[in-house]
Design a protein around this motif. Structure first.
Motif, mmCIF file in Angstrom:
data_model
loop_
_atom_site.group_PDB
_atom_site.id
_atom_site.type_symbol
_atom_site.label_atom_id
_atom_site.label_comp_id
_atom_site.label_asym_id
_atom_site.label_seq_id
_atom_site.Cartn_x
_atom_site.Cartn_y
_atom_site.Cartn_z
ATOM 1 N N VAL A 5 0.847 -1.183 0.000
ATOM 2 C CA VAL A 5 0.000 0.000 0.000
ATOM 3 C C VAL A 5 0.887 1.239 0.000
ATOM 4 O O VAL A 5 1.657 1.458 0.946
ATOM 5 C CB VAL A 5 -0.936 0.030 1.220
ATOM 6 C CG1 VAL A 5 -1.776 1.304 1.197
ATOM 7 C CG2 VAL A 5 -1.826 -1.204 1.236
ATOM 8 N N GLU A 6 0.768 2.016 -1.069
ATOM 9 C CA GLU A 6 1.575 3.226 -1.195
ATOM 10 C C GLU A 6 0.787 4.447 -0.715
ATOM 11 O O GLU A 6 -0.445 4.475 -0.842
ATOM 12 C CB GLU A 6 1.979 3.448 -2.659
ATOM 13 C CG GLU A 6 2.768 2.311 -3.269
ATOM 14 C CD GLU A 6 1.919 1.245 -3.937
ATOM 15 O OE1 GLU A 6 2.477 0.377 -4.625
ATOM 16 O OE2 GLU A 6 0.668 1.262 -3.770
ATOM 17 N N ARG A 38 7.619 4.005 -11.241
ATOM 18 C CA ARG A 38 6.615 5.014 -11.573
ATOM 19 C C ARG A 38 6.146 4.822 -13.002
ATOM 20 O O ARG A 38 6.855 4.286 -13.841
ATOM 21 C CB ARG A 38 7.167 6.433 -11.390
ATOM 22 C CG ARG A 38 8.266 6.838 -12.365
ATOM 23 C CD ARG A 38 8.829 8.210 -11.988
ATOM 24 N NE ARG A 38 9.877 8.631 -12.905
ATOM 25 C CZ ARG A 38 10.617 9.724 -12.725
ATOM 26 N NH1 ARG A 38 10.427 10.502 -11.653
ATOM 27 N NH2 ARG A 38 11.546 10.041 -13.607
ATOM 28 N N ARG A 39 4.911 5.279 -13.226
ATOM 29 C CA ARG A 39 4.353 5.250 -14.573
ATOM 30 C C ARG A 39 3.795 6.636 -14.862
ATOM 31 O O ARG A 39 2.826 7.063 -14.232
ATOM 32 C CB ARG A 39 3.265 4.204 -14.711
ATOM 33 C CG ARG A 39 2.581 4.222 -16.081
ATOM 34 C CD ARG A 39 1.550 3.134 -16.193
ATOM 35 N NE ARG A 39 2.184 1.845 -16.421
ATOM 36 C CZ ARG A 39 1.548 0.686 -16.366
ATOM 37 N NH1 ARG A 39 0.281 0.661 -16.036
ATOM 38 N NH2 ARG A 39 2.182 -0.440 -16.611
ATOM 39 N N ALA A 40 4.427 7.295 -15.810
ATOM 40 C CA ALA A 40 3.966 8.608 -16.241
ATOM 41 C C ALA A 40 2.886 8.440 -17.307
ATOM 42 O O ALA A 40 2.829 7.395 -17.956
ATOM 43 C CB ALA A 40 5.125 9.421 -16.796
ATOM 44 N N PRO A 41 2.040 9.424 -17.492
ATOM 45 C CA PRO A 41 0.987 9.314 -18.509
ATOM 46 C C PRO A 41 1.547 8.983 -19.883
ATOM 47 O O PRO A 41 2.484 9.631 -20.357
ATOM 48 C CB PRO A 41 0.358 10.717 -18.494
ATOM 49 C CG PRO A 41 0.623 11.246 -17.131
ATOM 50 C CD PRO A 41 1.972 10.698 -16.753
ATOM 51 N N ALA A 91 3.734 11.341 -12.086
ATOM 52 C CA ALA A 91 3.494 9.928 -12.384
ATOM 53 C C ALA A 91 2.747 9.296 -11.217
ATOM 54 O O ALA A 91 2.609 9.906 -10.151
ATOM 55 C CB ALA A 91 4.819 9.189 -12.610
ATOM 56 N N VAL A 92 2.304 8.078 -11.438
ATOM 57 C CA VAL A 92 1.828 7.249 -10.328
ATOM 58 C C VAL A 92 3.022 6.422 -9.863
ATOM 59 O O VAL A 92 3.693 5.778 -10.674
ATOM 60 C CB VAL A 92 0.673 6.329 -10.758
ATOM 61 C CG1 VAL A 92 0.235 5.470 -9.573
ATOM 62 C CG2 VAL A 92 -0.491 7.140 -11.285
ATOM 63 N N TYR A 93 3.284 6.458 -8.581
ATOM 64 C CA TYR A 93 4.424 5.778 -8.000
ATOM 65 C C TYR A 93 3.979 4.506 -7.286
ATOM 66 O O TYR A 93 2.988 4.505 -6.543
ATOM 67 C CB TYR A 93 5.156 6.703 -7.030
ATOM 68 C CG TYR A 93 5.972 7.768 -7.733
ATOM 69 C CD1 TYR A 93 5.348 8.825 -8.390
ATOM 70 C CD2 TYR A 93 7.364 7.705 -7.757
ATOM 71 C CE1 TYR A 93 6.087 9.787 -9.054
ATOM 72 C CE2 TYR A 93 8.113 8.675 -8.409
ATOM 73 C CZ TYR A 93 7.467 9.712 -9.056
ATOM 74 O OH TYR A 93 8.211 10.670 -9.719
ATOM 75 N N GLY A 105 0.148 -2.652 -6.180
ATOM 76 C CA GLY A 105 -0.844 -1.938 -5.406
ATOM 77 C C GLY A 105 -1.489 -0.856 -6.252
ATOM 78 O O GLY A 105 -1.288 -0.801 -7.470
ATOM 79 N N GLN A 106 -2.235 0.023 -5.602
ATOM 80 C CA GLN A 106 -2.924 1.104 -6.314
ATOM 81 C C GLN A 106 -1.967 2.217 -6.724
ATOM 82 O O GLN A 106 -2.254 2.977 -7.646
ATOM 83 C CB GLN A 106 -4.024 1.691 -5.422
ATOM 84 C CG GLN A 106 -5.149 0.727 -5.125
ATOM 85 C CD GLN A 106 -5.917 0.365 -6.370
ATOM 86 O OE1 GLN A 106 -6.305 1.220 -7.158
ATOM 87 N NE2 GLN A 106 -6.144 -0.937 -6.571
#
Length: 114
Positions: A5-6, A38-41, A91-93, A105-106
């Motif tokens: 869980v981040e 991380r995932r950037a758009p 980004a989403v980390y 995780g989310q």
């Protein structure tokens, strides 16, 4: 099964700082290397930083000198201190082991405004 869980993401201006945390439901002490990704758009997920059980760290060139990864096996957590943030860090980390095999995780959204 270990779950991750981040937390700690948010909106920050360029040059600002954030500290991300990752809590594991199970013990992390048996994992040799844990990491932040991380995932950037519009882009693929990429490795940002990892840390071995012995404390050795590696970083992507894009974050060297700005980000610091740490782990606390006693608390089953890892952290990512992010300083001097740039818009391209948006980004989403996610956290995971390295290489990643635990279910993702989310994640936590980090948005850096210019």
């Amino acid at each position: 099964q270990v779950q991750l869980v981040e937390s700690g993401g948010g909106l920050v201006q360029a040059g600002g700082s954030l500290r991300l945390s990752c809590a594991a439901s199970g013990s992390t002490s048996s994992f040799n290397a844990m990491a932040w990704y991380r995932r950037a758009p519009g882009k693929q997920r990429e490795l940002v930083a990892d840390i071995t059980s012995g404390g050795r760290t590696t970083y992507a060139d894009s974050v060297k000198g700005r980000f610091t990864i740490s782990r606390d096996n006693a608390k089953n957590t890892i952290h990512l201190q992010m300083n001097s943030l740039k818009p391209e860090d948006t980004a989403v980390y996610y956290c995971n082991v390295q290489p990643p095999w635990i279910a993702w995780g989310q994640g936590t959204q980090v948005t850096v405004s210019s």
